[in-house]
Design an enzyme around this catalytic site. Structure first.
Site, mmCIF file in Angstrom:
data_model
loop_
_atom_site.group_PDB
_atom_site.id
_atom_site.type_symbol
_atom_site.label_atom_id
_atom_site.label_comp_id
_atom_site.label_asym_id
_atom_site.label_seq_id
_atom_site.Cartn_x
_atom_site.Cartn_y
_atom_site.Cartn_z
ATOM 1 N N SER A 138 -3.909 10.457 -7.118
ATOM 2 C CA SER A 138 -4.360 11.282 -5.999
ATOM 3 C C SER A 138 -3.735 12.668 -6.026
ATOM 4 O O SER A 138 -2.537 12.821 -6.229
ATOM 5 C CB SER A 138 -3.980 10.584 -4.692
ATOM 6 O OG SER A 138 -4.278 11.419 -3.600
ATOM 7 N N ILE A 196 1.588 21.007 -1.574
ATOM 8 C CA ILE A 196 0.186 21.317 -1.272
ATOM 9 C C ILE A 196 -0.067 21.102 0.223
ATOM 10 O O ILE A 196 -0.773 21.880 0.862
ATOM 11 C CB ILE A 196 -0.770 20.410 -2.080
ATOM 12 C CG1 ILE A 196 -0.430 20.441 -3.566
ATOM 13 C CG2 ILE A 196 -2.229 20.802 -1.831
ATOM 14 C CD1 ILE A 196 -0.587 21.752 -4.239
ATOM 15 N N GLY A 197 0.502 20.034 0.754
ATOM 16 C CA GLY A 197 0.344 19.798 2.186
ATOM 17 C C GLY A 197 -1.003 19.204 2.552
ATOM 18 O O GLY A 197 -1.574 19.533 3.586
ATOM 19 N N ASN A 255 -7.904 8.262 -1.155
ATOM 20 C CA ASN A 255 -6.543 8.377 -0.635
ATOM 21 C C ASN A 255 -6.641 8.871 0.811
ATOM 22 O O ASN A 255 -7.247 9.906 1.090
ATOM 23 C CB ASN A 255 -5.764 9.366 -1.517
ATOM 24 C CG ASN A 255 -4.281 9.441 -1.197
ATOM 25 O OD1 ASN A 255 -3.871 10.242 -0.363
ATOM 26 N ND2 ASN A 255 -3.481 8.606 -1.840
ATOM 27 N N CYS A 297 3.731 10.915 1.750
ATOM 28 C CA CYS A 297 3.687 12.307 1.318
ATOM 29 C C CYS A 297 4.858 13.061 1.925
ATOM 30 O O CYS A 297 5.020 13.107 3.143
ATOM 31 C CB CYS A 297 2.385 12.961 1.742
ATOM 32 S SG CYS A 297 2.352 14.705 1.311
ATOM 33 N N LYS A 349 0.509 3.161 -0.537
ATOM 34 C CA LYS A 349 1.272 3.960 -1.507
ATOM 35 C C LYS A 349 2.672 4.222 -0.985
ATOM 36 O O LYS A 349 2.862 4.816 0.069
ATOM 37 C CB LYS A 349 0.545 5.271 -1.779
ATOM 38 C CG LYS A 349 1.197 6.098 -2.876
ATOM 39 C CD LYS A 349 0.237 7.093 -3.451
ATOM 40 C CE LYS A 349 0.892 7.958 -4.503
ATOM 41 N NZ LYS A 349 -0.028 9.013 -4.953
ATOM 42 N N ILE A 356 5.158 5.207 -7.685
ATOM 43 C CA ILE A 356 5.785 5.880 -6.566
ATOM 44 C C ILE A 356 5.045 7.183 -6.238
ATOM 45 O O ILE A 356 4.405 7.769 -7.109
ATOM 46 C CB ILE A 356 7.270 6.227 -6.872
ATOM 47 C CG1 ILE A 356 7.382 7.034 -8.155
ATOM 48 C CG2 ILE A 356 8.098 4.984 -6.933
ATOM 49 C CD1 ILE A 356 8.806 7.505 -8.501
ATOM 50 N N GLY A 394 5.286 9.981 -13.636
ATOM 51 C CA GLY A 394 5.712 10.494 -14.928
ATOM 52 C C GLY A 394 5.083 9.871 -16.147
ATOM 53 O O GLY A 394 5.573 10.064 -17.264
ATOM 54 N N GLY A 406 -0.702 11.320 -13.193
ATOM 55 C CA GLY A 406 -0.870 12.463 -12.308
ATOM 56 C C GLY A 406 -0.542 13.757 -13.025
ATOM 57 O O GLY A 406 -1.384 14.345 -13.699
#
Ligand SMILES: Cc1cc2nc3c(=O)[nH]c(=O)nc-3n(C[C@H](O)[C@H](O)[C@H](O)COP(=O)(O)OP(=O)(O)OC[C@H]3O[C@@H](n4cnc5c(N)ncnc54)[C@H](O)[C@@H]3O)c2cc1C
Ligand SMILES: Cc1cc2nc3c(=O)[nH]c(=O)nc-3n(C[C@H](O)[C@H](O)[C@H](O)COP(=O)(O)OP(=O)(O)OC[C@H]3O[C@@H](n4cnc5c(N)ncnc54)[C@H](O)[C@@H]3O)c2cc1C
Ligand SMILES: Cc1cc2nc3c(=O)[nH]c(=O)nc-3n(C[C@H](O)[C@H](O)[C@H](O)COP(=O)(O)O)c2cc1C
Ligand SMILES: Cc1cc2nc3c(=O)[nH]c(=O)nc-3n(C[C@H](O)[C@H](O)[C@H](O)COP(=O)(O)O)c2cc1C
Ligand code: FES
Ligand code: FES
Lengths: 310, 266, 310, 266
Positions: free
Chosen positions: C24, C74-75, C102, C133, C173, C199, C252, C273
């Site tokens: 996401s 990013i928010g 998401n 987040c 998540k 994670i 990662g 990601g």
């Protein structure tokens, strides 16, 4: 300008000659890196953890390299309190830099035993209380995540100091493996800590896909190095705004710019750990860089750096 | 022991995935390389890898009086550090720290040095073989035997081999067909043997059994992940039979092969 | 062998075609990476977070590069629920891979609103509940660190599913920024989650020493990329032993070897990601590598990989 | 848009800390570079840096029919990514992804294109100047003016400059003494100007004020940290005056300079 520049850093009753130290577990007891590093020119030397009894440490392998970092599961391998005093302390006593003994144990009483015994010895400038080592089953990490226990342990240690005159500062070393590091920092402050240092390593694991097992014999280990620097800077920024005792910053510092990130974030001093493995000259180069920065900014004291952050 | 920003003098591929790297290494009184000792190299970018990479010296030539000497390593490309090193070119700068560790000792007078090498152990054993050949010429020991094991001919290094070198390949594509241990089983050293080995763990353990059976001394150069390389971090623990650990970087890498717990090593 | 190999992964009632997804926030809504990546060949596409109302996101700069990683703040910038359905969903509907939306919000009701509304829409295969987040003040992270709230939110979301037939799985998540991730994972399981993914990013900060301010306008951001991989693998190892619902691993992952570390640690599927930014071909290459590994090991199902760990 | 493992054809230093890098870039119908568009490069090791580095094309030459073309960038060494790139040599492989983003548009017929470049903006503006010179030759616009600002002569690139190029240095060590804005203040474009700029934020803001004062169009190529480069991550937000953000990578990097909130940009 240089003449009037004060590189000293006050931590409780102690004044370290300058803000750059070498982190516990990465510099042994100060002789190993001779003649590569002039340890006398450092601000502080934090020893490998000392426990009451000798410890062999964890099974091998204990190290593995990770992206921009490494995992270790040394497991507090150390010669024990008696051998530390007999074999390591004489060399440390002769040091011009501050000597901070990193203290660890399985129980609160273990920590007390180490501190009480060391109070009888000259040549030590402070104690760093390792309540944050992720590599011992019954040890550090459990302590480091429970604020009530951190407060009680800190108070007992602070009260156990028996030497007359200047008291050796108690520096509680914090773990980043918690939901809110500020809660633990405040607990240390409430218990009478003179300072906190952060961060210790993050819990991590590497799996050897070919061998189909964890690379470290212990499974998990502690992640350190440049990879974790942003985590450390964020912790120092938050903790230094949550407590009024000094904060010592570490985690992934490689050069003066990295050290200045921590000092701008609110640390009064820094430590270099993993970077020493890669570039033994890094700590003293970082010190020079901090000096140059202060000169450029017209600062007369290290303690003023944090106020520059916009 | 020193950390130097030195210069690559040459690099060439010597076998499939293996390179010989030569670099300037000024002589310094009492602190010279030697067979079994090693150097750590910063191999990569600014942040990654975070750890230096250790490599045994494969050669060292002192310079003329007051002049700089030249050292060499033979390395295998395994991961990103050695991949970076394979891309080095003459004249490139090289961040090297050494010499580190304890090297090989000398055999007793009259002993036959039996050197066993495999994989990344080739570099230090070639260096040791050259040194012992000089000793033998001076009458200090018998002429050394060097047995090297490879998967096949492609992995046997294209390096001048000393007299008495034997190549063993698993598939028989070069020299003796079989493992070094197989070859050694049928080998008569003539004089009392003194074993020296560097290579993969199964080979090291096999030589340990052989040395024990013949009640011969055994100097084994071990490999273990390292962080500091100078004895400060306790990371490079090698388990010993008496329980506990020794540090590969300062207690070794050359250890008495009979004390190492080869089963617990990995 | 290949013929009988089952790359499918079951998550609740859903079977993803293969174990490799894109995480996401790093793959937009699937069209941005055309023609670089054949998104139809993926196992799953996790969309950028969807909130009830459109969000502009945080002030700029929102990104900064770190050692072997990056920080983002990013928010939760996104076009909002209505525009998502009108503009993004049609393209997603046509996808052959599983599409997981998401879901994020400021309040529990926000999450409910998004899910309830999406239940009325075709072309969605599951929900990933972003309670982790680090980049929104009143949002995700507070949820993700409080087990009771995670359990209640999960239960409300699980119960709010109204579609007949196969239920769309709820994937919670998890945040690594907690003292014990297993406690939160168990809370999600207790609340009825079909799976957990872990994670999300670690809280981090970079300070621009020259400018004397934080590089990100928001101060802190979320750390992702290879740097955090060991932390993610350790979390998956622990969580997969603490819960009996499937665990989806990320953090990662750059290649097949990294993905296999997670699968050996106990994940049934993975997401890439940050690596997609650097090498858009990484997810499909990782899939090929997993396939090759299974073939070599003689495995017929992805679900069997975890059992290989010694 | 494609990701290519292409090959460095040449690299040379063109000013203090600046390099021109040329690399093979096969032509592809409808998806060619253009002034203002950019390419992202994987610059470093396997894990670090984790993000590709964006660079504006400074040149592109299509190959003969069916043949590969060649593209170029001019880059400044700033950190570890560009330091790595400065070490590239002809023949080295280069991981490049592009062309990305929206490039510069063309001026109105009869307009005088006024190009303003500073620092890392030199590459794209040289490319634009060359393109507009062709347009001017075809009678599509007036001959372009290119004003470039540098701290001193050492930073002025050693690249063939187009006719009409003006160099401004802060210290007067080359060309006009003063900033580009100073020079522009005294410049009469003759025809209605169309402004184009790429460079440091203060310069970009100065041109914005100038364009506003002259009610002239202004195309500004902005710089912002990027992760994906393709519009997927919303990371490269550039604040606009109307509130909210546009994405530098797909909405830009060339934006209408009058909508950008230069104060909020950093
Ligand atoms: C004393 C000693 C002498 C050595 N001599 C040689 C030699 O002469 N020639 C040669 O080719 N190799 C030698 N090695 C091994 C060599 O250090 C590794 O192959 C090299 O570090 C791999 O780095 P990499 O980045 O390419 O691999 P990575 O991808 O990082 O790792 C591949 C493997 O290399 C090993 N390794 C990586 N880093 C280290 C480290 N810091 N310490 C120990 N092992 C590591 C690990 O087993 C790892 O699984 C020696 C090792 C030691 C300890
Ligand atoms: C659309 C665009 C076009 C560009 N064109 C050019 C050009 O033609 N020539 C040129 O020299 N430079 C150009 N840049 C800037 C160039 O991308 C950075 O200088 C380069 O990424 C620095 O990388 P580094 O690793 O050397 O520096 P680092 O040490 O990582 O960072 C130094 C500084 O570079 C900038 N930077 C680093 N990474 C990025 C990134 N991923 N995105 C944006 N900025 C970054 C930041 O301001 C950072 O503070 C352009 C940037 C953008 C966004
Ligand atoms: C090999 C190794 C051993 C360590 N041993 C200790 C220790 O004994 N006590 C302690 O408090 N921290 C120990 N640490 C943690 C470091 O002191 C430091 O907190 C951590 O590595 C982060 O800093 P760095 O990224 O600069 O290495 C050790 C770290 C490493 C890498
Ligand atoms: C730019 C960016 C945006 C992200 N946005 C979201 C998001 O909207 N919702 C979410 O749950 N996670 C988001 N994440 C977190 C990723 O999905 C992922 O959990 C994290 O980056 C770790 O994986 P990686 O190291 O492979 O990137 C975002 C990450 C990045 C880098
Ligand atoms: S590598 Fe540190 S003690 Fe050996
Ligand atoms: S860089 Fe990802 S949207 Fe622009």
């Amino acid at each position: 300008m240089i003449g009037s520049m004060d590189m000293g850093v006050r931590i409780g009753d102690l004044v370290m000659p300058n803000p750059v130290g070498v982190a516990s577990g990465t510099f042994g007891y100060g002789q190993e890196y001779e003649p590569l590093v002039d340890a006398d020119a450092l601000g502080a030397l934090y020893t490998k953890a000392v426990t009451p009894e000798p410890r062999r440490g964890n099974p091998a392998p204990r190290l593995v390299d990770t992206p921009a970092g490494m995992l270790n599961s040394i497991g507090l391998a150390n010669p024990g309190l008696d051998a530390f005093i007999a074999e390591k302390l004489p060399g440390l006593r002769a040091r011009r830099c501050s000597v901070v003994v990193n203290v660890a144990g399985k129980t609160e009483d273990d920590y007390l035993r180490v501190l009480e015994r060391l109070e009888a010895e000259d040549g030590i400038d402070g104690y760093e209380i390792n309540v944050s080592c992720p590599n011992v089953a019954h040890g550090g990490l459990a302590f480091g995540t429970d604020p009530a226990q951190v407060e009680r342990l800190t108070r007992r240690l602070a009260d156990a100091r028996t030497r007359g005159g200047a008291r050796r500062p108690i520096i509680v070393k914090l773990s980043p493996n918690v939901t809110d590091i500020c809660v633990v920092a405040k607990a240390a402050e409430a218990g009478g800590a003179d300072a906190v240092s952060c961060i210790n390593t993050l819990v991590g694991m590497v799996i050897d896909v070919k061998a189909k097992r964890t690379t470290l014999a212990m499974g998990t280990g502690g992640l350190s190095g440049p990879a974790i620097r942003p985590v450390g800077v964020a912790c120092v920024y938050k903790v230094s705004r949550a407590v009024s005792i000094p904060v010592i910053g570490l985690g992934g510092i490689c050069d003066a710019d990295d050290a200045l990130q921590y000092l701008l974030a609110g640390a009064v001093a820094v430590q270099l750990g993993t970077a020493v493995f890669s570039r033994p000259e890094a700590p003293l180069e970082a010190l020079e860089g901090i000096r140059a920065f202060m000169e450029k900014e017209g600062l007369s004291s290290v303690a003023d750096i944090g106020a520059l952050l916009l | 022991m020193k950390r130097l920003d030195t210069t690559v003098s040459s690099i060439r591929q010597v076998a499939e995935g293996y390179y010989e790297l030569r670099f300037a290494w000024p002589a310094q009184g009492g602190d010279e390389p030697g067979p079994g000792r090693f150097v750590t190299i910063r191999a990569g970018g600014r942040y990654d890898p975070a750890l230096r990479r250790p490599f045994a010296f494969s050669d060292y030539r002192a310079g003329a009086a007051g002049e700089g000497g030249e050292a060499a390593i033979v390395f295998q490309v395994r991961g990103r550090g050695t991949a970076h090193m394979a891309g080095l070119r003459p004249g490139d700068s090289l961040d090297a720290l050494g010499p580190l560790g304890k090297g090989f000792g000398r055999p007793a007078r009259g002993a036959r040095p039996v050197l066993v090498a495999g994989g990344i152990g080739v570099g230090p054993m070639l260096y040791l073989a050259a040194t012992l050949a000089e000793d033998a010429a001076a009458g200090l020991c018998e002429a050394p035997i060097l047995a090297m094991g490879f998967r096949n001919a492609a992995f046997a290094p294209d390096i001048d081999l000393p007299a008495g070198a034997v190549i063993c390949t698993d598939d028989g594509s070069s020299g003796f067909k079989g493992t070094v241990a197989d070859w050694l089983a049928g080998f008569d050293p003539g004089s009392p043997p003194a074993f020296y080995a560097c290579g993969p763990a199964p080979m090291m353990a096999a030589v340990a059994r052989l040395a024990e059976a013949r009640r011969a001394p055994y100097e084994a150069a071990v490999e273990q992940w390292m962080a500091c390389g100078v004895g400060a971090c306790a990371g490079c623990a090698v388990p010993v039979k008496s329980g506990g650990f020794v540090r590969a970087c300062v207690d070794g890498p050359v250890l008495d092969g009979s004390i190492v717990d080869w089963e617990a090593s990995r």
